[in-house]
Design a protein around this motif. Structure first.
Motif, PDB file in Angstrom:
ATOM      1  N   VAL A 280       0.832  -1.207   0.000  1.00 32.86           N
ATOM      2  CA  VAL A 280       0.000   0.000   0.000  1.00 32.86           C
ATOM      3  C   VAL A 280       0.866   1.256   0.000  1.00 32.86           C
ATOM      4  N   LEU A 281       1.897   1.260   0.839  1.00 33.76           N
ATOM      5  CA  LEU A 281       2.744   2.452   0.953  1.00 33.76           C
ATOM      6  C   LEU A 281       3.540   2.699  -0.331  1.00 33.76           C
ATOM      7  N   THR A 282       4.140   1.651  -0.908  1.00 31.70           N
ATOM      8  CA  THR A 282       4.917   1.840  -2.132  1.00 31.70           C
ATOM      9  C   THR A 282       4.030   2.232  -3.303  1.00 31.70           C
ATOM     10  N   SER A 283       2.807   1.704  -3.345  1.00 33.50           N
ATOM     11  CA  SER A 283       1.877   2.084  -4.415  1.00 33.50           C
ATOM     12  C   SER A 283       1.490   3.552  -4.292  1.00 33.50           C
ATOM     13  N   ALA A 284       1.247   4.003  -3.068  1.00 29.34           N
ATOM     14  CA  ALA A 284       0.881   5.402  -2.857  1.00 29.34           C
ATOM     15  C   ALA A 284       2.050   6.334  -3.190  1.00 29.34           C
ATOM     16  N   VAL A 285       3.262   5.963  -2.766  1.00 28.08           N
ATOM     17  CA  VAL A 285       4.433   6.797  -3.068  1.00 28.08           C
ATOM     18  C   VAL A 285       4.674   6.842  -4.572  1.00 28.08           C
ATOM     19  N   GLY A 286       4.594   5.700  -5.242  1.00 27.55           N
ATOM     20  CA  GLY A 286       4.777   5.662  -6.684  1.00 27.55           C
ATOM     21  C   GLY A 286       3.749   6.493  -7.418  1.00 27.55           C
ATOM     22  N   PHE A 287       2.507   6.459  -6.947  1.00 30.43           N
ATOM     23  CA  PHE A 287       1.439   7.270  -7.540  1.00 30.43           C
ATOM     24  C   PHE A 287       1.766   8.757  -7.450  1.00 30.43           C
ATOM     25  N   LEU A 288       2.176   9.207  -6.275  1.00 27.49           N
ATOM     26  CA  LEU A 288       2.460  10.628  -6.069  1.00 27.49           C
ATOM     27  C   LEU A 288       3.672  11.084  -6.873  1.00 27.49           C
ATOM     28  N   ILE A 289       4.727  10.279  -6.888  1.00 26.93           N
ATOM     29  CA  ILE A 289       5.941  10.677  -7.595  1.00 26.93           C
ATOM     30  C   ILE A 289       5.712  10.704  -9.106  1.00 26.93           C
ATOM     31  N   ASN A 290       4.933   9.768  -9.624  1.00 23.51           N
ATOM     32  CA  ASN A 290       4.683   9.731 -11.061  1.00 23.51           C
ATOM     33  C   ASN A 290       3.801  10.875 -11.535  1.00 23.51           C
ATOM     34  N   ILE A 291       3.007  11.442 -10.647  1.00 19.32           N
ATOM     35  CA  ILE A 291       2.269  12.657 -11.012  1.00 19.32           C
ATOM     36  C   ILE A 291       3.259  13.741 -11.422  1.00 19.32           C
ATOM     37  N   GLY A 292       4.299  13.916 -10.609  1.00 18.70           N
ATOM     38  CA  GLY A 292       5.299  14.922 -10.925  1.00 18.70           C
ATOM     39  C   GLY A 292       6.140  14.567 -12.134  1.00 18.70           C
ATOM     40  N   LEU A 293       6.511  13.292 -12.249  1.00 15.70           N
ATOM     41  CA  LEU A 293       7.373  12.862 -13.354  1.00 15.70           C
ATOM     42  C   LEU A 293       6.730  13.149 -14.704  1.00 15.70           C
ATOM     43  N   MET A 294       5.511  12.669 -14.925  1.00 16.20           N
ATOM     44  CA  MET A 294       4.874  12.867 -16.224  1.00 16.20           C
ATOM     45  C   MET A 294       4.384  14.292 -16.395  1.00 16.20           C
ATOM     46  N   GLY A 295       4.008  14.946 -15.290  1.00 18.55           N
ATOM     47  CA  GLY A 295       3.600  16.343 -15.387  1.00 18.55           C
ATOM     48  C   GLY A 295       4.719  17.220 -15.901  1.00 18.55           C
ATOM     49  N   ALA A 296       5.954  16.874 -15.525  1.00 14.92           N
ATOM     50  CA  ALA A 296       7.113  17.657 -15.977  1.00 14.92           C
ATOM     51  C   ALA A 296       7.569  17.242 -17.366  1.00 14.92           C
ATOM     52  N   VAL A 297       7.760  15.936 -17.574  1.00 10.28           N
ATOM     53  CA  VAL A 297       8.300  15.448 -18.840  1.00 10.28           C
ATOM     54  C   VAL A 297       7.383  15.766 -20.012  1.00 10.28           C
ATOM     55  N   SER A 298       6.070  15.754 -19.792  1.00  6.78           N
ATOM     56  CA  SER A 298       5.124  15.958 -20.884  1.00  6.78           C
ATOM     57  C   SER A 298       5.213  17.356 -21.488  1.00  6.78           C
ATOM     58  N   TYR A 299       5.607  18.346 -20.702  1.00  7.48           N
ATOM     59  CA  TYR A 299       5.532  19.729 -21.178  1.00  7.48           C
ATOM     60  C   TYR A 299       6.882  20.422 -21.332  1.00  7.48           C
ATOM     61  N   LEU A 300       7.941  19.840 -20.787  1.00  7.14           N
ATOM     62  CA  LEU A 300       9.239  20.500 -20.880  1.00  7.14           C
ATOM     63  C   LEU A 300       9.741  20.688 -22.321  1.00  7.14           C
ATOM     64  N   PRO A 301       9.634  19.684 -23.206  1.00  7.53           N
ATOM     65  CA  PRO A 301      10.136  19.897 -24.570  1.00  7.53           C
ATOM     66  C   PRO A 301       9.462  21.068 -25.282  1.00  7.53           C
ATOM     67  N   THR A 302       8.131  21.167 -25.153  1.00  3.24           N
ATOM     68  CA  THR A 302       7.422  22.275 -25.792  1.00  3.24           C
ATOM     69  C   THR A 302       7.771  23.600 -25.122  1.00  3.24           C
ATOM     70  N   TYR A 303       7.988  23.564 -23.806  1.00  2.00           N
ATOM     71  CA  TYR A 303       8.386  24.772 -23.082  1.00  2.00           C
ATOM     72  C   TYR A 303       9.691  25.330 -23.642  1.00  2.00           C
ATOM     73  N   PHE A 304      10.672  24.465 -23.836  1.00  2.00           N
ATOM     74  CA  PHE A 304      11.965  24.939 -24.345  1.00  2.00           C
ATOM     75  C   PHE A 304      11.855  25.471 -25.778  1.00  2.00           C
ATOM     76  N   GLN A 305      10.953  24.891 -26.560  1.00  4.39           N
ATOM     77  CA  GLN A 305      10.788  25.355 -27.935  1.00  4.39           C
ATOM     78  C   GLN A 305      10.108  26.721 -28.007  1.00  4.39           C
ATOM     79  N   ILE A 306       9.087  26.911 -27.183  1.00  2.00           N
ATOM     80  CA  ILE A 306       8.316  28.152 -27.256  1.00  2.00           C
ATOM     81  C   ILE A 306       8.957  29.269 -26.444  1.00  2.00           C
ATOM     82  N   VAL A 307       9.414  28.965 -25.245  1.00  2.00           N
ATOM     83  CA  VAL A 307       9.947  30.011 -24.361  1.00  2.00           C
ATOM     84  C   VAL A 307      11.386  30.354 -24.704  1.00  2.00           C
ATOM     85  N   ASP A 308      12.214  29.345 -24.934  1.00  2.00           N
ATOM     86  CA  ASP A 308      13.636  29.579 -25.204  1.00  2.00           C
ATOM     87  C   ASP A 308      13.977  29.510 -26.683  1.00  2.00           C
TER      88      ASP A 308
END
Length: 514
Positions: A280-308
């Motif tokens: 239960v604990l590892t599933s909950a930790v993995g769930f929370l960490i993956n929210i951040g992982l995909m939230g960041a990876v999904s938008y960073l490439p487009t961010y660098f193209q448009i902003v930088d």
């Protein structure tokens, strides 16, 4: 009633697993099988605007990503259970064949409809690649030795996710976007041949009847939840009847799943998993960490193209530091877990470093020096590598070998849902903020449609409008990274309660420490 073990290991495996050259060949093949699947989740991110521009059908663009996520998420627990029942070798080979067929359809596609169909087929195969690769590794290596190999698998998984945008950008600029799909076909076929040649045969358990009711209920619950999270705040409002209805279906299906699993002789999602504290604990930790992982990876490439104002290839290259950090940290912690047998501190450190990394990401802005951005992404990558794959090792150490596939798949299901939540949450909040921020900066005469903002579209705007869009894009996206900090801190608190149990020294172990 418990199902019989899915495999009949030979004496060498029972005493301590494969050794030497054969182990290296099997591990390399499993690593390749997992790598081709993890690449699929992000490799098209940088190229998607170009693909849609060539094929048309902007309104169907979201389905290119949603279809693959949906197919992989639904099939994960089913493959995990079936691997325990009928054996993993044939299933894994079938998954690779499906994956390659789907990629071939994507490479040949004449329109968006065929592209989405190809993503569906490859997703049906991809859902089993990571799960069955991890579980197959547990068939040939005991948990005490498994840490080193899990570390390498974890670093490969995260590295492929992060390097995916770089490869996607390179293919767009050098060979054309169709090679994004074609180049994984020979990799999948090579892995298939390697599995056929090197992976030990496993025996089927003909005594266990498939849990069809559980599979259908689980599929309905996962489909409804993933669609609600993908569409909410994007295609439909969160309070629309479509999203609310899907969430209601998800809850009802989850209730049916619980009822079905209580009666099933060999449940696809055993309720006993949730009575195990570490699961239960590892599933909950993995769930929370993956929210951040995909939230960041999904938008960073487009961010660098448009902003930088970077090219697709350069934008992908900016994500490499995250991959390097993950590679070093994951490999190091895996070796330490195998050498010392101690792992409890690793998920705690992961959550702490990730929280610091996301806090630093929230300070990025147009004009931030490249070295500073690289340092920030390196920190975030190190955070993920410190413990993400160790969570799988903890779960596999908790349960008997006959349940290793089921437990691994169930744990990964929560991570996959976390990835979907992260991508959809950031997408919804980002879109709302972008509309508010950019609309106030643009003169009405420019008549810019915010729904069509892509790197190529921004390239065609005048200088002042480009600057306004870039500033608005940054101010809409970057502050959202701060939202991941409390999620990581919540994961840290949960990780503190993980119990340290001795890592089993044999493959056919019972639940370690029980």
């Amino acid at each position: 009633m418990k199902s019989s073990p899915a495999t009949t290991p030979d004496p060498a495996r029972a005493q301590g697993g494969l050794q030497g050259k054969r182990l290296s060949l099997v591990f390399g093949t499993l690593l390749l099988a997992m790598a081709v699947s993890s690449l699929s989740e992000t490799i098209a991110a940088t190229a998607l605007p170009t693909i849609v521009g060539d094929l048309g059908g902007v309104e169907a663009m979201q389905w290119v990503t949603t279809t693959y996520i949906l197919a992989t998420t639904v099939t994960m627990p089913i493959y995990g259970k079936m691997g325990d029942v009928v054996g993993r070798k044939r299933l894994l080979m079938g998954c690779l064949a499906l994956y390659a067929a789907g990629k071939a359809v994507c490479g040949l596609t004449p329109n968006m409809g065929f592209l989405i169909m190809g993503r569906l087929v490859s997703g049906l195969g991809g859902g089993g690649l990571i799960i069955l690769s991890q579980a197959s590794l547990a068939d040939i290596i005991p948990p005490r030795r498994l840490g080193t190999f899990m570390g390498a698998m974890g670093s490969t998984f995260t590295a492929c996710r992060v390097v995916g945008p770089l490869l996607g950008g390179w293919f767009v600029e050098v060979t054309g976007w169709r090679w994004i799909f074609w180049f994984t076909v020979p990799l999948a076929l090579a892995a298939l041949a390697g599995l056929w040649r090197f992976l030990p045969r496993d025996a089927a358990d003909r005594k266990t009847h498939p849990d069809y009711a559980g599979m259908v209920s689980l599929a309905a619950a996962v489909c409804s939840l993933v669609l609600a999270l993908s569409w909410g705040g994007n295609r439909f409002a969160w309070d629309s009847w479509q999203v609310v209805g899907l969430l209601c279906v998800a809850v009802a299906s989850a209730g049916c799943l619980v009822a079905a699993e209580r009666r099933a002789a060999s449940p696809v999602m055993p309720l006993g998993l949730f009575r195990d504290r570490n699961f239960v604990l590892t599933s909950a930790v993995g769930f929370l960490i993956n929210i951040g992982l995909m939230g960041a990876v999904s938008y960073l490439p487009t961010y660098f193209q448009i902003v930088d104002r970077m090219s697709p290839e350069a934008a992908g290259l900016m994500c490499v530091p995250m991959s390097v950090g993950s590679l070093v940290a994951s490999t190091s912690t895996g070796m330490l877990a195998s050498k010392t047998g101690r792992y409890r501190w690793m998920p705690v450190a992961m959550c702490a470093v990730c929280a610091a990394g996301f806090g630093l990401m929230a300070t990025m802005a147009p004009g931030t020096p490249v070295w500073q951005t690289v340092a920030i992404l390196l920190t975030v990558g190190c955070g993920f590598g410190l413990g993400l794959q160790i969570l799988t090792l903890i779960v596999q150490n908790e349960f008997p070998h006959s349940m290793v596939g089921t437990a691994t798949a169930a744990n990964s299901l929560f991570r996959q849902v976390g990835s979907t939540v992260g991508a959809s949450l950031v997408g919804s909040l980002f879109t709302a903020r972008l509309v508010a921020d950019v609309a106030d900066r643009l003169p009405p005469a420019d008549n810019v449609s915010l729904s069509s903002i892509t790197p190529s579209f921004v390239d065609g705007l005048s200088g002042p409008v480009q600057a306004a869009v870039a500033q608005g894009y940054s101010e809409a996206l970057v502050p959202l990274f701060a939202y991941f900090v409390p999620l990581c801190l919540a994961g840290l608190v949960l990780a503190l309660f993980i119990r340290q149990k001795p890592l089993a020294t044999t493959i056919d172990h019972g639940a370690a420490g029980k």
